[in-house]
Write an enzyme that holds these catalytic residues in place. Structure first.
Site, PDB file in Angstrom:
ATOM      1  N   HIS A  26      15.052 -27.032 -10.196  1.00 12.24           N
ATOM      2  CA  HIS A  26      14.768 -26.774  -8.771  1.00 12.24           C
ATOM      3  C   HIS A  26      14.439 -28.076  -8.049  1.00 12.24           C
ATOM      4  O   HIS A  26      14.801 -28.262  -6.880  1.00 12.24           O
ATOM      5  CB  HIS A  26      13.589 -25.799  -8.624  1.00 12.24           C
ATOM      6  CG  HIS A  26      13.852 -24.431  -9.179  1.00 12.24           C
ATOM      7  ND1 HIS A  26      13.300 -23.983 -10.354  1.00 12.24           N
ATOM      8  CD2 HIS A  26      14.621 -23.421  -8.725  1.00 12.24           C
ATOM      9  CE1 HIS A  26      13.704 -22.756 -10.594  1.00 12.24           C
ATOM     10  NE2 HIS A  26      14.508 -22.377  -9.623  1.00 12.24           N
ATOM     11  N   GLN A  41      24.530 -25.283  -9.691  1.00 14.77           N
ATOM     12  CA  GLN A  41      25.776 -24.922 -10.373  1.00 14.77           C
ATOM     13  C   GLN A  41      25.504 -24.126 -11.644  1.00 14.77           C
ATOM     14  O   GLN A  41      26.401 -23.539 -12.219  1.00 14.77           O
ATOM     15  CB  GLN A  41      26.571 -26.183 -10.725  1.00 14.77           C
ATOM     16  CG  GLN A  41      27.145 -26.857  -9.501  1.00 14.77           C
ATOM     17  CD  GLN A  41      27.932 -28.103  -9.836  1.00 14.77           C
ATOM     18  OE1 GLN A  41      28.032 -28.492 -10.999  1.00 14.77           O
ATOM     19  NE2 GLN A  41      28.469 -28.745  -8.822  1.00 14.77           N
TER      20      GLN A  41
END
Ligand code: PAF
Length: 294
Positions: free
Chosen positions: A41, A155
């Site tokens: 993150h 991704q």
């Protein structure tokens, strides 16, 4: 960048926190999360910060019930707000929107939702019916509340990234969706909030996913069957009683079916895997280049 983090648990507080930025015309960036934040993150936040410069960076933290099916891990999904806020502060986030369920879904489950289309029922969607409807619905709501110019997604959840990009384009949401590379541990395991559920032994076994994808990359020049076979050989190292393979798929970068198994010219593709280790479902994916070797 204000330098001091604002926590906004309600829509009104979010609107008030963003109002000065909106008046200044600054670009707004958002990273939507379910919390239990980790360095993956942090990478998304870093990419978003680069994109918006001095503009406001918003992180949303919301464990979205709508994207969990019956029997999935909604109840045990980690909730770690305090350490999440510390990571957000460290990464220069300006506003954290961390609403309660009734704040996002005031009337209970929404009647109007976002249909993910055929891709929503494949791969992850086949094992988790309704999952992407839940994801796209909450992301659309969060976009509506934050009104970002740029949104960064990982991704690692590749199908989610493709579907969010598609939604933003098909519904003209006016937000640029950016994909950021997966962050991995030194052993190659993709960082995930769910990795904390793995025992030490399972964590070791979990590295087989990335090793399998890399083996496929190495053989991809010889075509799709060779790439798939190489990945399966590696996956077979872990007994099926421990690793329950859900899917191993090689698709185009937009996740359409690959039509040419042995392309003469090299073509970009994506290999995706999902498996269950004990009670924990893990996913991973990598780009690869198919063909080019006659
Ligand atoms: O990737 C996630 O954490 C979630 O699916 C998202 C995008 C925050 C929607 O709840």
């Amino acid at each position: 960048m204000s330098g001091s983090l604002l926590l906004a648990p309600t829509r009104e507080e979010l609107a008030a926190a963003l109002a000065p930025y909106r008046r200044s015309g600054a670009e707004v960036g958002v990273v939507t999360t379910m919390g239990a934040l980790h360095e993956g993150h942090a990478r998304l936040l870093g990419v978003a910060r680069e994109r918006v410069g001095e503009g406001p960076l918003v992180a949303t933290i919301f464990v979205n019930p709508l994207q969990f099916g019956a029997g999935e891990d909604l109840e045990r999904y980690p909730r770690t707000l305090e350490s999440d806020l510390a990571l957000c502060e460290r990464e220069g986030v300006d506003v954290v929107f961390a609403p309660a369920v009734h704040e996002v879904y005031p009337g209970g489950d929404p009647v109007v939702t976002v249909d993910a289309g055929p891709l929503g029922d494949e791969l992850e969607g086949e094992s988790r019916p309704g999952h992407f409807r839940g994801v796209l619905t909450v992301v659309a709501k969060l976009f509506g509340l934050v009104r970002p110019d740029v949104a960064v997604f990982g991704q690692k959840d590749y199908q989610q990234l493709v579907l969010v990009e598609r939604m933003a384009r098909d519904l003209c949401l006016g937000v640029e969706v950016v994909g950021a590379e997966t962050v991995r541990g030194a052993d190659g395991l993709a960082l995930s909030s769910r990795n904390r559920f793995l025992s030490a032994a399972q964590r070791d076994q979990a590295t087989v996913l990335n090793r399998a994808l890399r083996a496929a990359q190495d053989r991809a020049a010889h075509g799709l069957p060779a790439a798939r076979w190489a990945a399966m050989r590696v996956l077979d190292e872990v007994p099926q009683t421990d690793l329950d393979l859900d899917y191993l798929a090689i698709r185009t970068p937009r996740l359409d079916e690959v039509t040419e198994l042995h392309p003469r010219e090299p073509v970009p593709a994506r290999i995706l895997v999902a498996a269950r280790l004990g009670g924990t479902r893990l996913i991973d994916n990598l780009p690869l280049t198919l063909g080019g070797t006659s």
